[in-house]
Design an enzyme around this catalytic site. Structure first.
Site, PDB file in Angstrom:
ATOM      1  N   GLY A   1      49.362  -3.986  39.904  1.00  0.00           N
ATOM      2  CA  GLY A   1      48.431  -3.681  38.671  1.00  0.00           C
ATOM      3  C   GLY A   1      49.437  -3.384  37.486  1.00  0.00           C
TER       4      GLY A   1
ATOM      5  N   LYS B   1      46.633  16.750  37.052  1.00  0.00           N
ATOM      6  CA  LYS B   1      48.320  16.807  36.630  1.00  0.00           C
ATOM      7  C   LYS B   1      48.795  18.264  36.530  1.00  0.00           C
ATOM      8  CE  LYS B   1      48.262  12.447  34.214  1.00  0.00           C
ATOM      9  NZ  LYS B   1      48.098  11.885  33.117  1.00  0.00           N
TER      10      LYS B   1
ATOM     11  N   GLY C   1      52.676  -1.369  38.886  1.00  0.00           N
ATOM     12  CA  GLY C   1      53.515  -2.274  39.610  1.00  0.00           C
ATOM     13  C   GLY C   1      54.088  -3.460  39.053  1.00  0.00           C
TER      14      GLY C   1
END
Lengths: 412, 412
Positions: A10, A200, A13
């Site tokens: 995607g 996060k 990647g």
């Protein structure tokens, strides 16, 4: 030469492939070996794409390939990423990932497996996109006891808040524009409700404090209720409104929270605008440090992934130690944490409303934009969130107060 | 347990002792070994001080002690630091230093010796005090080709410029106050003439571009000529004036410069105020990143030194690779680099003066604070510094121009 495989072609990647191709020679020099992408896993076909020849839709081709030493997981989501990553580590392959859901949920366990196998599980890109933050936390701030991490960890919400502040526009209006431009998802909840920032800060807190901080335990409030008027009040108070994810050590206990905060414009985080992210850290000897950069985006995120690949190559059979135990950290109840609120009051009779507020909170400074609105705002004294919420509840019951709004935490 | 020795018990040296004592258990955990300070070298006596028992005035006690594996050099200055550090490395002891003069001058050679001996020469604290920047450059930005490093690398000058801007005071006035408070040296030249920032950008450039950048080759201009009025003009232009140390790659060539710059207030460096430092980096894939923190001070600097000690312990007989060859980098001539200048003009006749300027630079926007001053300013088009300087020289000769002043580079 070292063979790597990429799970997922995607945005990130394909960015990883692009970064390696673009800077291959300097990356190989830094790694000390030529990095060869041997497989790319994706269920889709990419006719004509350079990766076409090395594309596979069968993860077994990768997990069973003994020549592959490093696996790059950039699929996102907990499953099947977790299963693949765990199998890879157990079979002695180092793993690099950008997947915050996976790291927040299973980071401690996967680090433990990597340690036992004397390989590495690296995830610099999972927080702050391209910003170096995981490695500095693990390797640069080692002389310090960290007692605060506060970050702007989501670019979409920071973009929306920056636009609202600069252009005097409403949340809905800016969100729609961001969606049309592709900066925000069609289903924007993960960003605007703070869920992304929550994962996060869970990762950063776990690393900084060495225990498992479950993201489900973190109080999380998004930016959907922030209004144009809130922005005007913030400006009047010399503040910016930012979605801050924060984690603090208070007397050996930890509390964590994601919420909009009115923050003094002099604070370094206040001038972090647009899609930029920043992470502000306080240590007991270093004082304040801040890391700033692009928190998302194809190439910045891929840059962090590739830096991890380089590190994995340099430490092929040597575990880079990090301290994140599977032991669960129980967070402080938000009710016990002190804060100050910015509060907006609608009234019919100014003096009566003021009196009700002062009966509860003591003398206040009135902040008013336009008397015609029959509205004023004030800042509470610093008290525990529990006490403040009780007082606000009492205030709402008063006949002389038409409406109580906003309740934005403020740090000046 | 691992034994270390500290050369120099001044501000940083005593800070290192304090940081290790304060955070001993977490530091030992990070290092994986107990860190024991075995010797401290100083010619002075410190009666009653905890280090009294381990104090020596003879460096041979340290260099010949086989039990000492890591030497911390915090004396400052090139000699005798260079001799001691080289001998230590040659005898197989890793060295950690905060000494920018030493690193700028001999960094490449000392790194080479450390590499041959399979030990380490680490110098995180030599640039940016507590800010993690050397390690991120070496280990986090490895996927990128770096093409710009720009930093606020000197806290004293940044403090002075911030005060001048905020309080409308003169350079001399603020400098004197800074000296009285101990923020600036009695002989302030190393700071205010930019020499300190120059050594630091030489180190960063050498590491980022992999070759020896000699600080003597870097064009360096201090802040002593910046006036109250320059600050007013900057404000009017929406800029801050900062002492920026910069190094850029332009078509495979490098240029470096230290000088005051009017920088747009939207730039992340523009809001770095007071004694804080920040380093802004552009990479070809990561985009913009910035590192912010205290650039000096006892504990922040010691924090960086101790983080290096921890790294040295973790890599006792394993060299951490960095790329800084002894091969000399020849920098671009400043004359060939394009820039824009902010220029102030004194005149007797406005129209005539403007005409002279426009004859040379083309149409300009006039910036004027007060007509009574018989002064205006303008911003040149972007041209090479060589061309700009020739034109300014020509302008100075013109009868209708009484005086040409300021010449501050501007980046908007």
């Amino acid at each position: 030469m070292i063979n790597i495989a990429i799970l997922g072609y995607g945005t990130v990647g394909s960015g990883v492939v692009e970064v390696i191709k673009t800077n291959q020679s300097s990356i190989d020099k830094r790694a000390g070996k030529h990095i060869n992408i041997k497989h790319v896993l994706d269920l889709r076909k990419f006719p004509g794409d350079p990766v076409e020849e090395i594309l596979t839709d069968n993860v077994e081709d990768i997990l069973n390939d003994d020549e592959v030493k490093i696996i790059v997981e950039v699929m996102g989501g907990v499953e099947p990423a977790y299963t693949y990553v765990k199998r890879a580590l157990l079979s002695g392959k180092s793993v690099v990932t950008s997947n915050k859901e996976l790291v927040a949920k299973h980071g401690a366990e996967l680090l433990q497996i990597a340690k036992e196998k004397n390989i590495n599980f690296l995830f610099e890109a999972s927080v702050g996109g391209g910003i170096p933050i995981i490695r500095p936390l693990n390797q640069s701030l080692t002389a310090d006891e960290i007692y605060e991490i506060t970050g702007i960890l989501n670019g979409t919400t920071n973009y929306i808040l920056s636009k609202m502040a600069d252009e005097g526009r409403s949340f809905e209006d800016v969100l729609k524009e961001a969606q049309d431009k592709g900066y925000a998802e069609r289903d924007p909840r993960a960003d605007v409700e703070g869920y992304d920032a929550c994962r996060k800060i869970a990762i950063l807190s776990s690393l900084a404090f060495g225990m498992q901080v479950d993201y489900e335990d973190i109080y999380t409030e998004g930016i959907t209720k922030i209004t144009k008027k809130d922005m005007e009040y913030a400006e009047k108070l010399g503040c910016s409104i930012k979605l801050l994810a924060t984690s603090k050590k208070i007397d050996h206990r930890i509390f964590a929270r994601v919420s909009p905060v009115m923050i003094d414009k002099e604070h370094p985080l206040a001038t972090v605008n647009g899609v930029f992210n920043a992470i502000f850290i306080k240590g007991n000897v270093i004082g304040d440090v801040m890391f700033y950069g692009k928190g998302a985006g194809k190439l910045p995120t891929a840059s962090a992934v590739v830096a991890d690949i380089v590190d994995a190559v340099k430490h092929l059979n040597r575990n880079i130690v990090s301290f994140w135990s599977t032991e669960k950290m129980s967070l402080m109840d938000l009710k016990d944490v002190t804060t100050q609120y910015f509060v907006k009051i609608h009234y019919e009779n100014f003096e009566k409303a003021r009196k009700e507020v002062e009966n509860l909170f003591g003398p206040i400074d009135i902040i008013q934009l336009d008397k015609k609105d029959q509205e004023f705002a004030f800042i509470t004294p610093e008290e525990s969130e529990g006490t403040l919420q009780e007082k606000i509840f009492t205030l709402k019951e008063k006949d002389d107060i038409t409406e109580v709004g906003s309740l934005i935490r403020i740090e000046r």
